[in-house]
Design a protein around this motif. Structure first.
Motif, short mmCIF file in Angstrom:
data_model
loop_
_atom_site.label_atom_id
_atom_site.label_comp_id
_atom_site.label_asym_id
_atom_site.label_seq_id
_atom_site.Cartn_x
_atom_site.Cartn_y
_atom_site.Cartn_z
N VAL A 108 0.59 -1.11 -0.02
CA VAL A 108 0.12 -0.03 -0.03
C VAL A 108 0.93 1.21 0.11
N ASN A 109 2.03 1.16 0.83
CA ASN A 109 2.91 2.21 0.53
C ASN A 109 3.38 2.42 -0.92
N ALA A 110 3.76 1.48 -1.40
CA ALA A 110 4.08 1.52 -2.88
C ALA A 110 3.17 1.92 -3.94
N ALA A 126 1.03 15.61 -0.20
CA ALA A 126 0.74 14.53 0.41
C ALA A 126 -0.42 13.99 0.22
N VAL A 127 -0.10 12.40 -0.15
CA VAL A 127 -1.20 11.55 -0.95
C VAL A 127 -1.32 10.39 0.07
N ALA A 128 -2.51 10.10 0.63
CA ALA A 128 -2.77 8.87 1.18
C ALA A 128 -3.51 7.82 0.18
N TYR A 129 -3.19 6.72 0.25
CA TYR A 129 -3.91 5.63 -0.59
C TYR A 129 -4.53 4.71 0.33
N VAL A 130 -5.70 4.26 0.08
CA VAL A 130 -6.47 3.37 1.01
C VAL A 130 -7.09 2.43 -0.11
N THR A 131 -6.91 1.12 0.17
CA THR A 131 -7.52 0.03 -0.62
C THR A 131 -8.45 -0.66 0.28
N VAL A 132 -9.78 -0.86 -0.16
CA VAL A 132 -10.74 -1.59 0.57
C VAL A 132 -11.22 -2.82 -0.29
N LEU A 140 0.99 6.46 3.05
CA LEU A 140 1.09 7.83 2.85
C LEU A 140 2.40 8.15 2.38
N CYS A 141 2.14 8.88 1.38
CA CYS A 141 3.30 9.46 0.53
C CYS A 141 3.52 10.89 0.61
N ASP A 143 5.94 14.01 -0.20
CA ASP A 143 7.19 14.55 -0.86
C ASP A 143 7.93 13.56 -1.51
N GLY A 144 7.34 12.40 -2.01
CA GLY A 144 7.93 11.27 -2.67
C GLY A 144 8.41 10.31 -1.57
N GLN A 145 8.08 10.66 -0.11
CA GLN A 145 8.86 9.45 0.79
C GLN A 145 7.44 8.99 1.43
N THR A 146 7.56 7.86 1.82
CA THR A 146 6.44 6.93 2.46
C THR A 146 6.68 7.07 4.08
N LEU A 147 5.49 6.96 4.85
CA LEU A 147 5.52 7.06 6.21
C LEU A 147 6.05 5.54 6.54
N LYS A 148 6.96 5.73 7.59
CA LYS A 148 7.70 4.46 7.96
C LYS A 148 7.83 4.98 9.50
#
Length: 288
Positions: A108-110, A126-132, A140-141, A143-148
């Motif tokens: 999901v981060n990818a 800032a873009v969040a991606y959610v899959t259902v 969450l991405c 500035d090109g980096q994912t939340l870790k």
């Protein structure tokens, strides 16, 4: 001598997909196979590389796994019901076999990276991606980096307040009131009892409320510029609009509502294979 290539892999609960491109991004080969034992997956992927020199390997994986770039255990799979995968590090094992640098993140981060750079999130910081789908996941991405963090987000297991009168048993074996247990695919199918979601207004209203609560939580916690939704459940006509309406009711005009704008805050995913696309971007970034 063969020219260097980039290798992207996405591992899922039922299948593994892969793609190889050249330096110009032209697809040279791609394929898929059923997810079995991890050792067999490594052998299949090494065979797919066909001795081509790999300049970068990107892996988008199901979790839970270690994604901290500074950790010596980066890529290690933690406790999972998938036979043989707990304690296995597919990314590092495959990278060692290929003699390639590697990057690994959750699927999901990818997908968040792919949608932010190539899809429905373009132009947003800032873009969040959610899959259902079978489950609920999100990334969450920024500035090109994912939340870790110490691990990675598990938003499907955030708790929601039950809709009055909803006594449906949670489909999650761990939590009685998490959003995945109440609004992901298995829970939705149990509620529908053979009907279609587009034909069951009362079920759609409950699902929209729970997903709206999730969105409100993401607005408060992450404040993304845009939230991209994917997954089979969200393909239901009109559902994304109903989820946004439910989220706005839950936010209720609080200051954070400013990030949601006037409308169209939730958008449908554009990339058909967002996780694999994100894995490829990760692989190519290794050579940047």
């Amino acid at each position: 001598m063969s020219q260097p290539v980039f290798f992207a892999v996405e591992t899922g609960g039922t299948k593994i997909v892969w793609r190889i491109v050249d330096a110009a991004g032209v697809v040279l080969d791609e394929g898929r196979f059923a997810t079995g034992r991890p050792e067999a997956a490594v052998e299949a992927l090494v065979a797919a590389a066909a001795e081509r020199p790999v300049a970068g390997l990107g892996v988008a994986s199901f979790g839970p796994l270690v994604v901290d770039p500074s950790s010596p255990q980066r890529g290690l799979m933690l406790a999972t019901p998938k036979p043989g995968w707990t304690g296995f590090n597919l990314s590092r094992t495959l990278a060692d076999r290929l003699g390639a640098p590697f990057a690994v993140d959750t699927d999901v981060n990818a997908a968040a990276v792919a949608e932010a750079r190539l899809g429905a999130g373009r132009g947003a910081r800032a873009v969040a991606y959610v899959t259902v789908g079978t489950g609920i996941g999100g990334g969450l991405c920024v500035d090109g980096q994912t939340l870790k963090g110490a691990l990675h987000p598990e938003i499907g297991h955030l708790f929601v307040r039950r809709v009055e009168g909803d006594v449906q048993a949670s489909a999650c074996p761990f939590h009685a009131d998490c959003v995945e247990g109440l609004a992901a695919g298995p829970a939705v199918q149990a509620r529908l009892a053979g009907r279609r979601l587009e034909d069951a207004d009362e079920v759609r209203a409950v699902v929209a409320d729970y997903l709206g609560q999730l969105v409100a939580g993401l607005v408060f916690a992450w404040a993304p510029d845009r939230i991209v939704f994917g997954g089979g459940v969200m393909s239901t006509p009109g559902l994304i609009i109903e989820v946004e309406a439910a989220a706005r009711r839950r936010v209720n005009g609080y200051g954070s509502a400013v990030v949601m704008g006037e409308g169209g805050y939730l958008v449908a995913a554009e990339r058909e294979h967002a996780g694999l696309d994100g894995a490829m971007l990760m692989a190519q970034d290794l050579a940047a």
